[in-house]
Design a protein around this motif. Structure first.
Motif, PDB file in Angstrom:
ATOM      1  N   ASN A 262      42.083  34.332  35.000  1.00 52.95           N
ATOM      2  CA  ASN A 262      41.306  35.552  35.207  1.00 52.95           C
ATOM      3  C   ASN A 262      41.775  36.172  36.511  1.00 52.95           C
ATOM      4  N   TYR A 287      30.206  36.859  38.603  1.00 50.06           N
ATOM      5  CA  TYR A 287      30.844  37.778  37.671  1.00 50.06           C
ATOM      6  C   TYR A 287      29.811  38.573  36.867  1.00 50.06           C
ATOM      7  N   SER A 316      38.246  42.392  29.489  1.00 49.02           N
ATOM      8  CA  SER A 316      37.100  42.136  28.618  1.00 49.02           C
ATOM      9  C   SER A 316      35.868  41.881  29.465  1.00 49.02           C
ATOM     10  N   ALA A 317      34.683  42.163  28.887  1.00 52.51           N
ATOM     11  CA  ALA A 317      33.406  41.935  29.552  1.00 52.51           C
ATOM     12  C   ALA A 317      32.286  42.156  28.546  1.00 52.51           C
ATOM     13  N   SER A 342      36.383  44.727  24.888  1.00 53.97           N
ATOM     14  CA  SER A 342      37.707  44.400  25.403  1.00 53.97           C
ATOM     15  C   SER A 342      38.656  45.545  25.104  1.00 53.97           C
ATOM     16  N   ASN A 371      30.700  38.502  32.978  1.00 58.51           N
ATOM     17  CA  ASN A 371      31.873  37.801  32.464  1.00 58.51           C
ATOM     18  C   ASN A 371      33.101  38.712  32.388  1.00 58.51           C
ATOM     19  N   MET A 373      36.752  39.748  32.772  1.00 61.23           N
ATOM     20  CA  MET A 373      37.968  38.946  32.634  1.00 61.23           C
ATOM     21  C   MET A 373      39.163  39.880  32.469  1.00 61.23           C
ATOM     22  N   PHE A 383      36.267  33.830  28.615  1.00 66.01           N
ATOM     23  CA  PHE A 383      35.992  34.033  30.044  1.00 66.01           C
ATOM     24  C   PHE A 383      36.172  32.745  30.838  1.00 66.01           C
ATOM     25  N   LYS A 384      36.828  32.881  31.998  1.00 66.82           N
ATOM     26  CA  LYS A 384      36.935  31.818  32.989  1.00 66.82           C
ATOM     27  C   LYS A 384      36.802  32.449  34.366  1.00 66.82           C
TER      28      LYS A 384
END
Length: 845
Positions: A262, A287, A316-317, A342, A371, A373, A383-384
């Protein structure tokens, strides 16, 4: 029924219900089956061999990490092993003039203005307004006839028609024309020197009243091979290979970072735009956040996220607003607000993009996103949180500035990094001069031959030297002309020729050791009976001939003066820097941090220089916040101007301070960023340190290495890592034991003093003395000894000692301990005994 096949190997089975089974088909029931068995056995054998190879044979994948940002594809998630890192030195023949901070150093046919809002280096550029003819800015520099050079300037045409660099007096030595009005671009010219000096000129063409900007002007001598290669480089490639430096610069503090899968930072580091205020932003996690907006477009953004040009990325989120992506370099819209969870995009010609969450068009209300990313490729990844991996080396790596030969190199052994050191750099201030072997007096200059403490033997003829004002000194000839230097191969002696305009010494005056030390502390001698400090500072002729009342004035900055011989330099003064090749290379350990590792697949990796790791910091308070590098009259300032603050650590652990930048957003920041934390979260008893990237630029070189490409190599690396970590822990435990029981050090006594005096630094930073000295020179101001770095006070200190003339004690005798480490006698001294027992002070941390 039809003949059936076995489920795994597909062998033919006999149909026993058929009358044909009385006839046994050899081809069908034997040969075909055996071929199937053999084929299966071969596939099994190939798989077993491949698996055996992965477990029994080590295999590594070579990789070269080039300067700058890049995408590296790794077959396995594995740590990076460094096998090659070499030094490089750039010597800018313009010294510090090319930083475009001081107008007086340049000549021009029009007025030159300082522009603090547009720059590629330092705090400003030059802004030049055209008159009725093309406008020019010129500066001279020294060269050697027949040698090859490259000159580069960062220029922006603004509204003029074109800007280019050129070298006066050489036909055809004109660089590419730049007509970019919005961003800086390099103009580059190569040339072969015809004289012993040349003039570089930046010329802007257009109509009266048009303007252009110039910054980061540099001229480098290069080898014949590099000169030929430079002919095929684009201006941008040439500028990247030969970045701007002040005077002499090695590869300084090289690093490589693998950014997380990320690429987005925590939303705490995002910034508000469109009039959105912090009061209308709720941070719900690293996040996740929400914004309360009006009907006007308002957004919170991750500003200037690094990307590789012309590369696919996906954002993306989970959100109920609009996701936006904007090119910073091209100042263009890439994705102008989408409701999708995304979106994929190409970075185009941008090296930075802004990522934002915006309210829906014309809608006031609360919008939430979480989240967030950003990953490489055109497919959204799960997500990370961002997890970077870094290797940072705290060292300078030099090489021959023209050929690149005899470079300092780095290698790794047992988990520790070492440098093969072939060059030495000395900052020559007065405290390092122990005596002077000779002084040669010429017309308008003196050649000094000082003995410098802590200097190793040199290889004659290979090195660089920089004067206090940034001017490059040429090698040799110091007995015939000013601003030359040399070094003796048989003893640690330098030779430096000093012009009278800098020292103030008349040709007939023989400077004393105090005079010479004062000069290298940044002072000029003058007769206070005939000259004011300001007159003495600006004078180009002799200001002291040995008669009158001797004072010293600061050579740089305000004309502050002193009546007594200076014992230390002052803020704003930069000592002479001497870089020379060692006669015999040495090996020394390097302070480092981190372990670079790759994730499986694509990795975004950056190679750069200038990363300062865990510099001790002293935060300052402003209202209800604690600040590092803020506008607090010096409180909390970092040692170097910052480009970016990565982290603030509390007792060695990341303390999650917030960072603010850029310089246009913050007033009086020492660089581009500052960090802060609420006062209630600050622990005054804790130790704080900061990792940050400096604004100072230096050459960048590749990291060459490899990574494990199979399981056997990964396991071997893991075993080695465990072994090395265990060894390092035991070493740290032993060092702690040494720190708890520190050793007493014995100084080198000067000026005839002898004795058994010793000192020690305790674990809390307290320096304690014991023992005494005797039988030395008793003149007030006599240097007794010099304390090393780490054992010096933060401020100059005056301390009383008990002394004796052999019959009587003199309880009022004192010493002065300077921040430079010099320890001097003060007032009347008696040399039959001076006792240091009980003397102590807190060393600078």
């Amino acid at each position: 029924m039809a003949s059936e096949k076995t489920p795994n190997l597909g062998l033919n089975q006999i149909d026993r219900t058929s009358p044909k089974t009385t006839y046994f088909d050899l081809e069908k029931y034997l040969d075909q089956n055996w071929r199937s068995v053999d084929e299966f056995a071969g596939e099994v054998n190939d798989g077993v061999n491949e698996f055996k190879k992965r477990l029994d044979t080590t295999e590594r994948k070579a990789v070269t990490l080039e300067p700058g940002l890049q995408i590296v594809h790794a077959e396995k998630a594995a740590p990076f092993s460094l096998t090659g890192l070499s030094g490089r030195t750039l010597v800018n023949l313009l010294g510090r003039m090319g930083s475009c901070e001081t107008v007086s150093e340049w000549s021009s046919n029009v007025a030159i203005a300082i522009d603090n809002n547009n720059k590629t280096n330092g705090s400003s550029s030059f802004k030049i307004t055209l008159g009725s003819v093309p406008a020019t800015a010129s500066a001279s520099f020294l060269t050697t006839p027949g040698r090859k050079y490259i000159a580069i300037a960062d220029v922006k045409s603004v509204n003029s028609s074109k800007v280019a660099i050129s070298i006066n007096g050489i036909a055809g030595a004109v660089g590419n024309e730049v007509n970019s009005g919005s961003v800086f671009a390099p103009s580059v010219v190569r040339f072969t020197a015809k004289e012993y000096f040349h003039i570089v000129t930046i010329t802007g063409t257009g109509a009266t009243g048009n303007t252009f900007n110039m910054d980061s002007v540099r001229v480098y001598e290069i080898s014949d091979t590099d000169y030929a290669v430079a002919a095929s480089l684009t201006p941008a490639q040439a500028a990247a290979k030969y970045p701007y430096v002040d005077s002499v610069m090695p590869v300084r503090n090289p690093y490589t970072i693998r950014y997380g899968e990320n690429l987005l930072p925590s939303v705490r580091e995002w910034v508000n735009n469109g009039g959105l205020t912090d009061a209308r932003v709720v941070i719900k996690g690293k996040y996740e956040f929400s914004i309360m907006t009006t009907t006007e477009p308002q957004w919170r953004a991750a500003a200037s996220v690094k990307v590789v040009p012309n590369t696919q990325y996906t954002l993306s989120a989970t959100h109920d607003g609009l996701l936006g992506i904007y090119g910073v370099n091209q100042q263009a819209v890439i994705i102008n607000g989408v409701t999708a969870s995304s979106v994929s995009f190409n970075s185009g010609n941008n090296t930075f993009v802004d990522i934002s969450l915006t309210n829906r068009l014309g809608v006031a209300g609360t919008f939430t996103g979480k989240n967030f990313m950003l990953n490489i490729g055109n497919i959204a990844q799960p997500f990370k949180p961002r997890q970077d991996s870094m290797l940072a080396l705290q060292t300078d790596l030099y090489a021959d500035p023209v050929t690149g030969a005899n470079a300092d190199t780095v290698f790794e052994r047992d988990g520790q990094y070492f440098k093969v050191k072939r060059f030495e750099s000395v900052l020559l201030d007065g405290s390092r001069i122990t005596k002077v072997n000779n002084v040669v007096s010429g017309v308008g200059f003196k050649a000094l031959y000082p003995v410098v403490s802590g200097v190793n033997y040199a290889f004659v003829g290979n090195g660089s030297a920089v004067k206090f004002d940034g001017k490059i000194l040429l090698w040799g000839g110091q007995d015939t002309i000013a601003d030359r230097w040399g070094i003796d191969a048989n003893s640690p002696n330098f030779a430096i020729s000093v012009p009278v305009s800098d020292s103030g010494w008349a040709d007939s005056y023989p400077p004393t050791l105090d005079d010479i030390r004062a000069y290298f502390f940044g002072y000029k001698a003058y007769d206070a009976n005939t000259l004011t400090p300001a007159q003495a500072q600006s004078a180009t002729t002799a200001t002291w001939n040995g008669t009158g009342t001797k004072y010293w004035v600061q050579r740089i900055g305000a004309p502050n003066f002193t009546q007594s011989a200076p014992q230390q330099s002052y803020a704003g003064y930069t000592p002479y820097q001497l870089v020379y090749q060692l006669a015999t290379p040495t090996v020394e350990p390097i302070v480092f941090e981190g372990q670079l590792s790759f994730v499986e697949g694509d990795n975004q990796v950056e190679v750069g220089t200038g990363l300062i790791v865990r510099e001790g910091s002293k935060p300052g308070q402003s209202n209800n916040q604690m600040w590092i590098n803020g506008s607090l009259n010096g409180l909390g300032k970092l040692q170097f101007r910052t480009n970016k603050i990565f982290a603030v650590y509390k007792n060695g652990k990341n303390d999650n301070w917030s960072a603010i930048g850029h310089a246009s957003d913050v007033i009086d920041v020492y660089g581009f960023t500052q960090a802060w934390i609420p006062l209630y979260k600050f622990d005054p008893a804790a130790s704080y340190s900061t990792t940050y990237l400096t604004l100072e630029t230096s050459p960048i070189v590749p990291f060459i290495g490899s990574y494990a490409a199979n399981e056997k190599t990964l396991l071997a690396d893991l075993v080695d890592s465990v072994q090395q970590n265990t060894a390092r822990v035991s070493v740290l435990e032993n060092k702690k034991a040494d720190k708890d029981n520190p050793a007493w050090l014995t100084p080198t006594l000067l000026n005839g003093w002898t004795g058994d005096m010793q000192y020690v630094r305790l674990s809390d930073g307290l320096v304690v003395f014991r023992g005494g000295i005797r039988d030395g020179a008793v003149t007030p101001g006599t240097r007794l000894f010099i304390l090393p770095v780490g054992y010096r006070p933060k401020n100059n200190m005056e301390i009383r000692l008990r002394t004796s003339d052999g019959a009587n004690d003199a309880p009022n005798s004192t010493i002065i301990i300077y921040t430079s480490g010099a320890v001097l006698s003060q007032n009347n001294w008696y040399n039959k005994g001076a006792w240091f027992d009980g003397l102590s002070f807190l060393a600078e941390q």
